[in-house]
Structures are given as C-alpha cells and as structure tokens.
Design a protein around this motif. Structure first.
Motif, PDB file in Angstrom:
ATOM      1  N   LYS A 127     -11.676 -23.157  10.783  1.00  0.00           N
ATOM      2  CA  LYS A 127     -12.515 -23.566   9.653  1.00  0.00           C
ATOM      3  C   LYS A 127     -13.684 -24.446  10.095  1.00  0.00           C
ATOM      4  O   LYS A 127     -14.635 -24.636   9.334  1.00  0.00           O
ATOM      5  CB  LYS A 127     -11.687 -24.242   8.575  1.00  0.00           C
ATOM      6  N   LEU A 128     -13.645 -24.953  11.325  1.00  0.00           N
ATOM      7  CA  LEU A 128     -14.780 -25.690  11.883  1.00  0.00           C
ATOM      8  C   LEU A 128     -15.937 -24.768  12.220  1.00  0.00           C
ATOM      9  O   LEU A 128     -17.111 -25.099  12.035  1.00  0.00           O
ATOM     10  CB  LEU A 128     -14.321 -26.431  13.140  1.00  0.00           C
ATOM     11  N   GLU A 129     -15.641 -23.560  12.687  1.00  0.00           N
ATOM     12  CA  GLU A 129     -16.627 -22.713  13.355  1.00  0.00           C
ATOM     13  C   GLU A 129     -17.417 -21.825  12.394  1.00  0.00           C
ATOM     14  O   GLU A 129     -16.873 -21.278  11.436  1.00  0.00           O
ATOM     15  CB  GLU A 129     -15.916 -21.825  14.380  1.00  0.00           C
ATOM     16  N   ASN A 130     -18.684 -21.669  12.730  1.00  0.00           N
ATOM     17  CA  ASN A 130     -19.523 -20.605  12.150  1.00  0.00           C
ATOM     18  C   ASN A 130     -20.088 -19.829  13.338  1.00  0.00           C
ATOM     19  O   ASN A 130     -21.233 -20.017  13.750  1.00  0.00           O
ATOM     20  CB  ASN A 130     -20.635 -21.161  11.280  1.00  0.00           C
ATOM     21  N   HIS A 131     -19.248 -18.975  13.897  1.00  0.00           N
ATOM     22  CA  HIS A 131     -19.555 -18.275  15.141  1.00  0.00           C
ATOM     23  C   HIS A 131     -20.448 -17.080  14.857  1.00  0.00           C
ATOM     24  O   HIS A 131     -20.317 -16.415  13.826  1.00  0.00           O
ATOM     25  CB  HIS A 131     -18.257 -17.817  15.798  1.00  0.00           C
ATOM     26  N   GLU A 132     -21.372 -16.791  15.768  1.00  0.00           N
ATOM     27  CA  GLU A 132     -22.218 -15.616  15.575  1.00  0.00           C
ATOM     28  C   GLU A 132     -21.456 -14.315  15.836  1.00  0.00           C
ATOM     29  O   GLU A 132     -21.866 -13.251  15.371  1.00  0.00           O
ATOM     30  CB  GLU A 132     -23.462 -15.673  16.445  1.00  0.00           C
ATOM     31  N   LEU A 133     -20.335 -14.391  16.556  1.00  0.00           N
ATOM     32  CA  LEU A 133     -19.479 -13.223  16.730  1.00  0.00           C
ATOM     33  C   LEU A 133     -18.569 -13.065  15.514  1.00  0.00           C
ATOM     34  O   LEU A 133     -18.338 -14.020  14.771  1.00  0.00           O
ATOM     35  CB  LEU A 133     -18.646 -13.365  18.001  1.00  0.00           C
ATOM     36  N   PRO A 134     -18.029 -11.870  15.290  1.00  0.00           N
ATOM     37  CA  PRO A 134     -17.199 -11.646  14.099  1.00  0.00           C
ATOM     38  C   PRO A 134     -15.961 -12.531  14.069  1.00  0.00           C
ATOM     39  O   PRO A 134     -15.409 -12.917  15.105  1.00  0.00           O
ATOM     40  CB  PRO A 134     -16.819 -10.165  14.214  1.00  0.00           C
TER      41      PRO A 134
END
Length: 545
Positions: A127-134
């Motif tokens: 829930k921390l991450e907004n990754h550019e990968l799926p």
C-alpha cells in the motif's frame, strides 16, 4: 503556558513524515511534528540529481565526523551526512528503493518481535507503493510513493546484465522480487511522469495533509530533551529558529523519529541510557538502558573503479562545465535526461559462497568514476578519462559501533564510533564480493567496453590486502541503524519493546531506522517508510485501547 498536543513527533525525516500523516488522519488527534531543518521546498530537492549539491549544503544536511581514522592506522578521516529538512535523508539521498529480503523481517519475529514478520510487513509495502510496473501479489500500485525503473538501457549496462547472467545471476525486471538474488536496473522513488524526487515529505505530507487543522509542522526547531513527570514523558523542550526556548506538552505520547544518530543522543540527554555515560556528563539518570547508542551497524563499501574504452559509455564529462549546464537546462525544460535519474543505474544481490541460501552482498554500478586525489584537494569530482565504478558491501554486517552524547547540550553533535570489518563474517563477505566484482568485470562480453581496473585497488590482491585496504579506505553507505533497537524483555541491550515503547518509562516511543536490531538486506529508506506506517497502526491501536 506550553501548547498541548496529543502526539509530539520529534524529527520530520523519513519516518516522521509517515507518522505525521497517519496519526493526524483522525481530526480528533492533535499532532505536532518538529524538524530541526527547513522545509523541503527546494528545486535541488525536487530535481533527482540535485542530491550532489544537497550533500554539501549545511542548511539541509547534518555533517558528522567519526573517530574511525583515530582507531585505524592509515585510515582517512570520515564524514557522515544526513538530511536536515522535512523528509530527512529521503530528501537528499540517491533515491534507491530496495525492500530487503523476506527473511530479514522473519528474523525480527525470530528475535521475539511480534508484529514485524514478512507476512505482517508486506501489506505495508504494497500500500506504500505506486510502482510504474503492474501490481502483483508482492508489488503495489496506487500508494503515495511513486516508483520508476531506470528509464534507459545503455549498451554498457546491457553488457553488464549479460556479464551477470554469465556469472549465474538471474536478470530481473526489478530488484524487489520475492527472490532477491539477481541483477537488474534500479528502482527509484522518483515520479515517472514529472521526474521529480518523491521523498517521504512529498509522498506523505501532501499539501492537503499539511493543511490539516490538527497537524502543526514546526521547522528550524531543535528538540533539546524530553520532559518527564515522574517516569512519564509529557512533552519536549526546544530551541526555536530565533534562539528562544519553548516547551510543548503531549497528553498522549512523544515519539522520537530523529534517526540513528540523534534519537539515541536525545534519549541520553533526557536521562535514558548507559548510567556511566550519563553520570560522566552530569545528566540526571532516569532509566539505565545500556543499549541506547550501542549496536550501531553500517553497510561498509568496498569501491572499485574501471577504465572504459569509449567516452560515450561514461558520464564523467557530463558533470562539469557546459555539458552539466546543458543537462540542467534540459531538465528545466523537459524534466528528462541525466538530471532526472537517481544515483546509480543497476544493482545486484549475490551470494559470495555457493552454499548460501540467500544473497549476503549487494553490488551497485554507475557509469562514472571519481578523481579521489582531486577531491581531496577540493577539485573536480570526476576523472577526465572515461570510467565507471562498482561497489559492494555485506548486507547484514555484524560489526557494532556506538553513538554517544558528548554533553547535555543537543547543539553539540554526538561522538560516532563506527565499527567496520571487525567480525569474521564481515571480512569474509567483503573478500568474496571484491573477488566477485573482478570476475564479473572480466567477463568476455565486457571486453569491448572495459579496459581494466584502475586506481589503488588494482594492486590489492590477497585476502589480507583486501581487508587492510577496505578497513582504511572503504566508505560508509549512510545506512547506519540499530542504536535504539527493539528486543525481548530478557535482552539487556534492548531499548524498546516490540511496540516501540522505551523500556522503563511511559508515553515515549522511538520509530526510525535506529529501532532495527540488525541490518536489513537493503537500502533502508523504503523499508523505514513501510515500518513507520506499520508503527502508526500499532500506536493508533494502543490509543484506541
């Protein structure tokens, strides 16, 4: 009359920003966040490669001397630095995002620290991450922390990937897969759209959060000590930007988030720490905790440089003169190019012995090489000839140093006594990673690009020579941890319990990288954000009770 809050957070760095957002989410909680440095509103903070200037800016960074060179004959004087602004070191570092290994967190559970296993921590990373990968079962999308992979695939980097493959390393799409072993491009905490640094301040203290009526953020304010009534923490005494004194009261809790250096110092000057030290400084003893300031652990680098055959494969010429100006202008106009990347391009997690069940060393690569002689004289940082560097360190080092207050005054920086390569484990892993780097850089696929190793390390060959050179000329990774460690009740060196409460007193916790009893197999910035989010939930749970 002192202002009254429910929660006071001393330190607006990586952990403090996370805590401030999460703990002020309920409008009924009045939260005060206190930071010694200024705001993070700076172009140099937003531009990723601005960290090169930030790390020399005394307005936004702490600078500490250590006594390493006094104890190791022939060692050069060492300087540590940390962020001194909203976002702390997450606002001035190289933006490398590594989680560590699942076994690191299960190890915390093995040490008796309930609530910190991989199963319990993984949801916070997601829930921390907004990754550019799926998004996957182990990777997050939609969180506050934007993440991107290094955006280019230069031919030298691609060749290094193939060299790693020839050495038996899996080529990974990113470093943070469940199995850490392998080689890949770096993941940065950089917004892939704007190409701006995403520090803990930007991710968690958004304009909307900073505007909350129940959250006050004080900058340019030094916390001098924790105030107690009996054995309960009831507030903090501070020095404001104009030099005047102020006190702030907490009717709930005081949380120290001042990092591995200042959190133990703040405990010590407040009367919590090793009794002999406090007595020698004339500080009244409130709680004898010998572990405060002990257990200092650091990732200690061994740095090797290599001459490249072609200038186009090296960034050396890009960091000075008109070329540097051109890169800055390109960033100003398009937010792309060299100034939009983090500190390194690639990382590898390796086993220095084939019988190991998981990686024990981390390697990092970037296509530039430093001119150490010129730097020592205050000159240019990069070599004139094309070059690159690769460094590595033991992931879970066992050598232990200390941080100790030198007076009762927080204005006087503490004494830092790091310990490098003192244990057989640290020495053997260092020898192994140096030999691995040399085998990697000697792979046939790299012959069109790499001439060979250069600099003083080129003459270092035997195990004893590697350790002697590493002890004298290695470098800190700025990953120090462990100085206020969590531990079981029967651990005499434990400062905190598993819920981060300071032992022997009430109303006082610590949450920053200092709480880790052992090193994680990672750059600690990302893990500290996830752990701080987990800590906020623990604190809120205790408040509801």
């Amino acid at each position: 009359m002192a202002e009254i809050y429910d929660i006071i957070i001393a330190g607006g760095g990586t952990a403090g920003c996370v805590l401030a957002r999460q703990l002020s989410e309920n409008p009924a909680h009045r939260v005060l966040l206190i930071e010694a440095g200024p705001s993070d509103d700076s172009f140099m903070v937003r531009m990723p490669k601005g960290f090169g200037k930030l790390m020399t800016d005394p307005r936004r960074a702490w600078f500490y001397d250590t006594d390493h060179h006094e104890r190791v004959p022939g060692a050069r004087p060492e300087k540590w630095w940390r962020g001194k602004l909203i976002g702390g070191s997450s606002a001035v570092n190289g933006m490398v995002y590594h989680r560590g290994q699942p076994q690191d967190y299960d190890r915390l559970a093995e040490l008796g620290l309930a609530g910190w296993s991989w199963r319990e921590v993984l949801p916070y990373f997601i829930k921390l991450e907004n990754h550019e990968l799926p998004a996957t079962d182990f990777r997050g999308r939609g969180g506050p922390l934007d993440l991107m992979l290094h955006p280019q695939k230069p031919r030298l980097s691609e060749a290094i990937l193939q060299a790693g493959k020839a050495m038996g390393l899996p080529i990974k799409e990113e470093p943070n897969l469940p199995n850490q072993e392998g080689i890949s491009y770096i993941v940065y905490n950089i917004d892939p759209k704007t190409r701006e640094r995403v520090s803990a301040g930007k991710a968690f203290l958004t304009p909307e959060v900073r505007a909350r009526a129940n959250l006050r953020i004080l900058t340019q304010t030094r916390v001098d000590r924790v105030l107690f009534e009996g054995r309960r923490a009831v507030g903090v005494a501070c020095t404001l930007a104009d030099g005047s004194a102020a006190q702030y009261r907490a009717q709930g809790e005081v949380i120290l988030s001042a990092g591995a250096i200042h959190s133990p110092q703040l405990l010590q000057v407040s009367g919590i720490g090793p009794a002999p030290l406090l007595q020698s400084l004339g500080i009244p003893l409130l709680q004898d905790l010998p572990g405060v300031g002990a257990n200092l652990r650091e990732h200690w680098n061994f740095w090797l440089q290599f001459r490249l055959r072609h200038a186009q494969d090296s960034e050396n010429r890009d960091y000075a003169g008109l070329r540097l100006l051109g890169h800055v202008l390109h960033y100003l106009v398009a937010h792309r190019g060299l100034m939009s990347w983090g500190s390194t391009q690639m990382s590898a997690f390796i086993r220095t012995r084939p019988d190991l069940d998981r990686p024990d060393a981390q390697l990092m690569f970037a296509p530039y090489s430093l001119d150490f002689e010129a730097m020592a004289k205050g000159g240019a940082a990069m070599e004139k000839q094309p070059g690159m560097h690769m460094f590595g360190y033991p992931l879970r080092g066992t050598s232990q140093g200390s941080v100790t207050a030198q007076s009762a005054d927080m204005a006087q920086l503490p004494k830092i006594s790091p310990a490098y390569l003192l244990t057989d484990y640290d020495r053997q892993v260092t020898i192994g990673l140096v030999r691995f780097i040399r085998r990697l850089m000697s792979q046939p696929v790299l012959a069109p690009y790499v001439e060979g190793e250069v600099g003083a390390t080129a003459g270092v060959h035997t195990d004893d020579e590697i350790i002697d050179y590493g002890r004298r000329f290695g470098s800190t990774s700025f990953h120090g941890c462990g100085t206020c460690k969590m531990g079981r009740a029967d651990d005499p060196m434990a400062v905190l319990d598993e819920r981060l409460r300071v032992r022997g007193v009430q109303g006082l916790r610590v949450m920053d990288v200092s709480v880790l009893p052992e090193q994680l197999s990672a750059n600690p910035c990302g893990p500290v954000m996830a752990l701080a989010w987990r800590a906020a939930d623990l604190i809120l749970d205790d408040m509801r009770r």
